[in-house]
Every structure is written in C-alpha cells, then in structure tokens.
Design an enzyme around this catalytic site. Structure first.
Site, PDB file in Angstrom:
ATOM      1  N   TRP A 298      -8.299   2.870 -10.392  1.00 59.63           N
ATOM      2  CA  TRP A 298      -7.488   3.032  -9.181  1.00 59.63           C
ATOM      3  C   TRP A 298      -8.241   2.516  -7.963  1.00 59.63           C
ATOM      4  O   TRP A 298      -7.693   1.773  -7.148  1.00 59.63           O
ATOM      5  CB  TRP A 298      -7.092   4.498  -8.989  1.00 59.63           C
ATOM      6  CG  TRP A 298      -6.331   4.739  -7.722  1.00 59.63           C
ATOM      7  CD1 TRP A 298      -6.843   5.166  -6.525  1.00 59.63           C
ATOM      8  CD2 TRP A 298      -4.930   4.532  -7.494  1.00 59.63           C
ATOM      9  NE1 TRP A 298      -5.851   5.249  -5.581  1.00 59.63           N
ATOM     10  CE2 TRP A 298      -4.669   4.865  -6.152  1.00 59.63           C
ATOM     11  CE3 TRP A 298      -3.882   4.107  -8.302  1.00 59.63           C
ATOM     12  CZ2 TRP A 298      -3.396   4.786  -5.597  1.00 59.63           C
ATOM     13  CZ3 TRP A 298      -2.615   4.020  -7.748  1.00 59.63           C
ATOM     14  CH2 TRP A 298      -2.379   4.358  -6.409  1.00 59.63           C
TER      15      TRP A 298
ATOM     16  N   TYR B  14      -4.357  17.303   0.208  1.00 58.15           N
ATOM     17  CA  TYR B  14      -4.775  15.917   0.480  1.00 58.15           C
ATOM     18  C   TYR B  14      -3.578  15.145   1.022  1.00 58.15           C
ATOM     19  O   TYR B  14      -2.518  15.110   0.399  1.00 58.15           O
ATOM     20  CB  TYR B  14      -5.249  15.294  -0.830  1.00 58.15           C
ATOM     21  CG  TYR B  14      -6.111  14.065  -0.714  1.00 58.15           C
ATOM     22  CD1 TYR B  14      -5.858  13.065   0.199  1.00 58.15           C
ATOM     23  CD2 TYR B  14      -7.184  13.888  -1.574  1.00 58.15           C
ATOM     24  CE1 TYR B  14      -6.655  11.937   0.272  1.00 58.15           C
ATOM     25  CE2 TYR B  14      -7.991  12.763  -1.516  1.00 58.15           C
ATOM     26  CZ  TYR B  14      -7.715  11.798  -0.587  1.00 58.15           C
ATOM     27  OH  TYR B  14      -8.492  10.678  -0.516  1.00 58.15           O
TER      28      TYR B  14
ATOM     29  N   HIS C 274       1.385   4.144  -3.069  1.00 61.38           N
ATOM     30  CA  HIS C 274       1.085   5.559  -2.856  1.00 61.38           C
ATOM     31  C   HIS C 274       2.320   6.452  -2.967  1.00 61.38           C
ATOM     32  O   HIS C 274       2.196   7.672  -2.948  1.00 61.38           O
ATOM     33  CB  HIS C 274       0.356   5.764  -1.524  1.00 61.38           C
ATOM     34  CG  HIS C 274      -1.082   5.422  -1.646  1.00 61.38           C
ATOM     35  ND1 HIS C 274      -1.530   4.121  -1.602  1.00 61.38           N
ATOM     36  CD2 HIS C 274      -2.162   6.204  -1.862  1.00 61.38           C
ATOM     37  CE1 HIS C 274      -2.837   4.120  -1.777  1.00 61.38           C
ATOM     38  NE2 HIS C 274      -3.258   5.374  -1.936  1.00 61.38           N
TER      39      HIS C 274
ATOM     40  N   TYR D  94       0.846  -1.203   0.000  1.00 56.58           N
ATOM     41  CA  TYR D  94       0.000   0.000   0.000  1.00 56.58           C
ATOM     42  C   TYR D  94       0.881   1.253   0.000  1.00 56.58           C
ATOM     43  O   TYR D  94       0.647   2.185  -0.778  1.00 56.58           O
ATOM     44  CB  TYR D  94      -0.933  -0.006   1.214  1.00 56.58           C
ATOM     45  CG  TYR D  94      -1.873   1.163   1.222  1.00 56.58           C
ATOM     46  CD1 TYR D  94      -3.061   1.124   0.507  1.00 56.58           C
ATOM     47  CD2 TYR D  94      -1.568   2.322   1.917  1.00 56.58           C
ATOM     48  CE1 TYR D  94      -3.920   2.208   0.476  1.00 56.58           C
ATOM     49  CE2 TYR D  94      -2.418   3.411   1.905  1.00 56.58           C
ATOM     50  CZ  TYR D  94      -3.596   3.343   1.182  1.00 56.58           C
ATOM     51  OH  TYR D  94      -4.433   4.433   1.161  1.00 56.58           O
TER      52      TYR D  94
END
Length: 129
Positions: free
Chosen positions: A83, A48, A29, A25
């Site tokens: 995604w 964000y 990212h 993960y």
C-alpha cells in the site's frame, strides 16, 4: 474528575499530494484495502482521519497509546509495504521515505477535552459554613 487511564497520544501530520493526482488519491481512499485497514488497527491506531484541501494539502489525524510502537509495527508489517509503495508517488517531496514514515508531525497547541478536564481537576470554591 479525570479518569486514571492515560490519555491517548493524538498525532497530526501533513503531506502534500500532487495536485494533478487528487481525484485518484481520493478515489483510492474511498475503499482502502481491507488488509491495510486491519494493519492500521492492529498497530494500535484508531480514530484515524485524512483531510484533503483542493490544493493538495493533506492533514492526517489519529490516536494511539504508543505511536513509536505503532510506527514500528506498521514498518514491520508486510501488509503495509505494498500500500505504501502504491501511495508514495502521490506525494511531493518525501525524499524516498514511505508516506507513513516521512510525514512531518504537527504540534498540538490546544485540546478542548484536556482543558475542560483540567478545570474539573481544580479545587472548587469552599462553600460557606
């Protein structure tokens, strides 16, 4: 004195990443697909960030002028579907929802800038004559 521009909506959410998938993960990212980055920006989300604890607790934060409109834009944007489909298996207990739509939001209980601005808006003491 506070500005006349409305403050952005601040949105914080949490998800749980499967502990055995944390490395992957994080790696995914580190280089999010450019089309996904653009879709997020085009939907009106900014500032964000994602924060990941070693046990898999994921906290996300972003700002937007209209979160409902941003959610609708992302849900309708074909760039996001692939995604989100790839990311869904990383999360615990989404009950089939896309991660961007199934994440519980947290309630903001304090914001420094808001409280400082409120102090600035209060009338000060009257100077002696």
């Amino acid at each position: 004195m506070s500005s006349s521009t409305p403050a952005p909506q601040r949105v914080c959410f949490q998800l749980q990443v499967h502990p055995d998938r944390l490395e992957e993960y994080t790696r995914r990212h580190a280089a999010v697909w450019p089309e996904m980055l653009q879709a997020i920006a085009d939907a009106g989300r900014r500032n964000y960030s994602l924060f990941l604890r070693p046990d898999g607790l994921l906290i996300g934060y972003y700002e937007t002028d209209d979160d409902e409109a941003a959610q609708r834009a992302l849900a309708a944007d074909p760039r996001t579907a692939a995604w989100e489909a790839e990311m869904a298996p990383f999360f615990v207990a989404l009950d089939g929802a896309r991660p961007d739509q199934g994440a519980p939001q947290l309630t903001e209980v304090f914001n420094l800038e808001d409280q400082l601005a409120a102090l600035d808006d209060e009338p000060g003491p009257t100077p002696p004559a």
